[in-house]
Enzyme design. Structure first.
Site: not given
Length: 473
Positions: A226, A321, A374, A377, A393, A396, A403
């Site tokens: 990332d 990406e 997330c 999950c 999150c 969960c 990042d």
């Protein structure tokens, strides 16, 4: 003469060496680069004059057959016209290499071709305007494709047409040994000047032996990368690669140097609206500014090269990406930091180096919600502002750096997709894949969420053939 065509299994690579020319050789380098600029500007003015003349004649009702003959801008047409007029417009042409003039003509042909392609809609991207004349104090460069182009066996000199044997600051052993072994073929050489330093870049066709380094970890490792601003990159392994921020580090010195240059007598007077002779003090002050910018660019390039080489060597699969950097730069708050980090460099470097080291590069879809999802999950948040540096999150209870969470999602994007790469890509030899965006768990209203299915495809089950069709290799 027939142009050399490298074998299909050879790759194109550049070898760049800093030159240490004598005073006489510097004059020769400037003479040839100036010839390239002169040919570019003269033929551009000629094409513009012919275009204006034809428009004026057409306005007076002159038939098409009687208009001034059109000047073509393909490279053969420009060469033919230049050879006919060079003895009158440039009586000194014999003192320079023919490749120098060909450099300017080739650049002009490419610039006009890009302008025409944008006008006709065949070229996408930002607007391409009519080419502008090259300035005298701009970056100097000339490309040689024929003649004596070689690396001296003593590893300390290069040989160029009409310039002769020029000493280098560093050893040319890496390229010379490949040429002597027959695993490399020099295609062209380009001399350029940056911040007062002359360099020679060889375009070489290289026969590279694909294989993993001996110190590489076990096979099957996947890493998500990332790219960011606070850190140069964040890996799914949890490693935070520091960002050197070279422009920010040189900002104070750069501002001082630019203020000093603004106080000198430069080439343009805003009040007089005319050009004037520059002073020696302005030239020295401007050289200081140029050197600072060159240092910033060098530090930035070195940091990206070190990172991408390590990733391609140590991991079998790298996931990055597809960032829309041009759109991100519209944010005036982050524009300077994004330009300093240059995140688009990651994918460009990995595209080459993964082929060199037999690894695989996958590019995630541009709208894949890697930051909002997330990693535990797979729940997608509706909104996630840039100020939230920690991902929490609510499903969960995961609390993780945003990042690192995004990098883990990128790595999971490949682990959970069954890839069937055609041909040599099944062995992992430099495949370049673009995984399809998976449907997030939960319907989110953000731009990074999956788009609704087309009515024609609604309710249809996805097959293995459908998944394979979404990959671009």
């Amino acid at each position: 003469m027939k142009r050399y065509e490298p074998p299909a299994d050879w790759s194109i690579q550049a070898y760049k060496f800093a030159l240490d020319p004598s005073d006489a050789q510097v004059l020769g380098l400037r003479r040839n680069t100036g010839a390239a600029r002169f040919a570019y500007n003269h033929m551009l003015r000629r094409i513009s004059a012919v275009q204006a003349q034809r428009a004026a004649e057409a306005s007076y009702g002159v038939p098409e057959a009687d208009l001034t003959p059109w000047q073509g801008w393909s490279l053969p047409d420009l060469r033919r016209t230049w050879n006919e007029i060079k003895q009158w417009v440039a009586p000194w042409w014999a003192a320079c290499s023919k490749e120098a003039f060909n450099t300017g003509l080739a650049n002009l042909s490419a610039a006009l071709g890009n302008w025409h392609a944008w006008r006709t809609g065949t070229r996408k991207g930002r607007r391409m305007g009519w080419p502008r004349p090259k300035r005298k104090h701009a970056r100097r460069s000339a490309r040689f494709t024929t003649g004596a182009i070689r690396v001296d066996p003593g590893y300390r000199h290069v040989v160029l047409p009409r310039l002769g044997r020029i000493r280098t600051h560093e050893s040319t052993r890496k390229l010379a040994r490949r040429v002597q072994a027959g695993t490399a073929q020099i295609l062209s050489a380009t001399v350029s000047e940056t911040a007062g330093r002359w360099c020679c870049s060889f375009q070489v066709a290289v026969q590279r032996t694909l294989g993993r380094p001996t110190h590489a970890p076990e096979a099957g490792r996947v890493v998500g990368v990332d790219a960011g601003v606070k850190h140069l990159a964040v890996l799914s392994t949890g490693e935070l690669v520091p960002n050197p921020k070279p422009f920010n580090a040189a900002l104070q010195k750069l501002g001082k140097a630019q203020r000093r240059a603004a106080q000198r007598i430069g080439p343009y007077d805003p009040k007089a609206r005319r050009k004037r002779t520059t002073s020696n003090r302005w030239q020295r002050a401007q050289a200081t500014v140029t050197r600072l910018h060159a240092t910033v660019a060098t530090v930035r390039a070195d940091s990206w090269h070190q990172l991408t080489t390590r990733l391609a060597q140590q991991f079998d699969t790298v996931v990055a990406e597809d960032l829309h950097v041009a759109g991100m730069l519209r944010n005036r708050t982050l524009a300077r930091s994004l330009t300093d980090a240059a995140p688009a460099t990651l994918r460009r470097h990995l595209g080459c180096k993964t082929r060199w080291y037999s690894s695989i590069l996958h590019v995630a879809d541009r709208w894949y919600p890697s930051s909002k999802t997330c990693s535990a999950c797979k729940t997608v948040k509706l909104k996630l502002s840039l100020a939230e540096r920690t991902y929490h999150c609510t499903t969960c209870g995961l609390s993780l750096d945003r990042d690192v969470n995004a990098a883990r999602n990128l790595a999971d994007l490949v682990r959970h997709v069954d890839l069937e790469l055609p041909g040599d890509a099944t062995t992992g030899r430099g495949a370049y894949g673009r995984p399809v965006r998976p449907a997030p768990a939960g319907r989110a209203a953000g731009r990074e969420t999956s788009r609704p299915a087309h009515p024609v495809n609604a309710g249809r089950q996805r097959t293995a053939a459908d998944r394979e069709s979404h990959f671009t290799h």
